[in-house]
Design a protein around this motif. Structure first.
Motif, PDB file in Angstrom:
ATOM      1  N   TYR A   1      12.510  19.273  10.540  1.00  0.00           N
ATOM      2  CA  TYR A   1      11.410  19.959   9.871  1.00  0.00           C
ATOM      3  C   TYR A   1      10.338  18.940   9.537  1.00  0.00           C
ATOM      4  CZ  TYR A   1       8.709  22.619   6.461  1.00  0.00           C
ATOM      5  OH  TYR A   1       7.683  23.243   5.784  1.00  0.00           O
TER       6      TYR A   1
ATOM      7  N   THR B   1       6.816  30.095  12.645  1.00  0.00           N
ATOM      8  CA  THR B   1       7.737  29.008  12.936  1.00  0.00           C
ATOM      9  C   THR B   1       7.414  28.466  14.326  1.00  0.00           C
ATOM     10  OG1 THR B   1       9.502  29.909  11.545  1.00  0.00           O
ATOM     11  CG2 THR B   1      10.153  28.352  13.269  1.00  0.00           C
TER      12      THR B   1
ATOM     13  N   ASP C   1       5.370  26.507   9.570  1.00  0.00           N
ATOM     14  CA  ASP C   1       6.598  25.722   9.602  1.00  0.00           C
ATOM     15  C   ASP C   1       6.743  25.058  10.968  1.00  0.00           C
ATOM     16  OD1 ASP C   1       7.371  26.301   6.994  1.00  0.00           O
ATOM     17  OD2 ASP C   1       8.375  28.156   7.590  1.00  0.00           O
TER      18      ASP C   1
ATOM     19  N   LYS D   1      16.100  31.173  10.847  1.00  0.00           N
ATOM     20  CA  LYS D   1      14.745  31.163  11.389  1.00  0.00           C
ATOM     21  C   LYS D   1      14.698  31.760  12.784  1.00  0.00           C
ATOM     22  CE  LYS D   1      12.366  28.708   8.248  1.00  0.00           C
ATOM     23  NZ  LYS D   1      11.039  29.094   7.699  1.00  0.00           N
TER      24      LYS D   1
END
Length: 400
Positions: free
Chosen positions: A64, A374, A75, A224
């Motif tokens: 991340y 994401t 993200d 996710k």
């Protein structure tokens, strides 16, 4: 040269095939038959998986990137193939093919390389498995990648300099194929990208699919879903590797990023899908950068791994069907992204991977600020090999 159209497995839509001399067909069929047996052989699979875990260091992290995420408002995750043994995704495929060569009783393997990472990975696999190894590399790329040339030689490989044409990847590939055809009964050709005649694009995709499988599982464990995935594309092995697990999920948008070099309005680029047209190169039907008379165009990129005038046939199919979006990034944009990622996250990517990272701000600028998306960027290699090139390019513009 001939092609065998009845083998539908040789094609991705209209692209692929076996456009090779007749004496190569039997060898390709032998490779395919042994590969299919190996895929069904638990011993082969267990051996490969053990090496990927204990030798390569898989699974590679899904990191991340907090600083990039805060900067772009989405993200951002980086699939860290740069942390693999030898420094790139190439080792996944080289180990798989070298194991296959040994299973077939071959004593020698050969490979082509541009940036040198496939050459290093193949030389590494050869050393591990006790195989003789020749690596074909353009003389220009050898100059750009002196460190990788030394690494290959240190591992026991013979690096064959190619002085034809622009002395880069396309000429190295042509020379490697010619050498393989001369010793076709005794030598296994370890192709480094998802290119070439069938079954190589499918074999390379399978050995690189570990990237996509891991990424999908890692995202799932975090609760996710990947909205967007970005990867650089030369021949396209790292990209097809990570895309493979997401191709059937239309809610995941996929982006392949190729090299615009000094600009799409110049002849100094390697933007095959952006500006190429259908043609034949290195035993496959795909998109090719070519002149009006059909001759292969000279190509250029600051990245030795992206200056290829063709592209894998599955990428050609994904481009034509619209499943994957392809864009082109200039040298300047890639270098800026390399510096930016280094200073934002403390990660120095390979110049190839920097092309994918350079597309990140373009994508984020086109997305609404909410809801958060994401985004995964495949960092296919680390930048150690490129420090000479980066220093030469940036010494006048950044403080070193």
């Amino acid at each position: 040269m001939i092609n065998i159209p009845q083998n539908l497995q040789a094609y991705f839509g209209n692209f692929g095939g076996q456009y090779v001399p007749e004496n190569a067909i039997a060898a390709l069929n032998e490779v395919e038959a042994e590969y299919l047996k190996a895929q069904a052989d638990p011993t082969f699979q267990d051996t490969l998986n053990a090496l990927l875990k204990n030798y390569v260091g898989r699974p590679s992290p899904l990191y991340y990137a907090e600083n990039l995420s805060n900067l772009y408002g989405h993200d951002i995750y980086l699939k860290r193939e740069d942390l693999n043994h030898t420094g790139a995704h190439k080792i996944n495929n080289s180990l798989g093919q070298a194991l296959l060569a040994k299973r077939m009783g071959k004593k020698k393997i050969i490979a082509e390389t541009g940036a040198g990472q496939h050459g290093v990975a193949t030389a590494t696999a050869a050393a591990l498995l006790g195989l003789e190894c020749d690596i074909y590399m353009g003389a220009e790329d050898m100059e750009r990648q002196k460190l990788n040339v030394f690494r290959m030689e240190l591992l026991g490989a013979r690096v064959v300099a190619i002085h034809d044409g622009l002395k880069t990847l396309v000429e190295a590939t042509t020379a490697a194929i010619a050498s393989w055809l001369k010793e076709i009964d005794n030598v296994f050709y370890v192709i480094g990208s998802a290119v070439g005649p069938h079954p190589y694009p499918s074999i390379v995709k399978e050995f690189q699919s570990v990237i996509g499988k891991e990424c999908h599982e890692q995202l799932s464990s975090l609760g996710k879903h990947a909205d967007h995935i970005i990867a650089c594309v030369g021949g396209g092995s790292n990209a097809i590797g990570i895309f493979s697990a997401f191709l059937n999920d239309e809610s995941t948008h996929l982006y392949g990023v190729e090299a615009a070099g000094e600009g799409l309005d110049t002849n100094r680029h390697a933007a095959t899908l952006t500006l190429g047209k259908e043609g034949i190169i290195h035993g496959m039907k795909t998109y090719v950068l070519q002149e009006e008379n059909g001759e292969i165009s000279p190509v250029y990129s600051i990245s030795a791994g992206l200056d290829y005038p063709g592209v894998g046939p599955e990428h050609a199919h994904l481009f034509k069907t619209g499943r994957v979006s392809y864009a082109a990034i200039t040298d300047k944009e890639a270098l800026e992204a390399l510096v930016h990622t280094s200073r934002q996250e403390g990660i120095i990517p390979a110049i190839e991977s920097a092309h994918a990272l350079a597309y990140l701000p373009k994508l984020c600028a086109a997305l609404p600020s909410t809801p958060k998306q994401t985004i995964v960027v495949n960092v296919s290699g680390r930048g150690d090999k490129d420090m000479h090139t980066v220093f030469s390019a940036l010494k006048e513009t950044i403080e070193i």
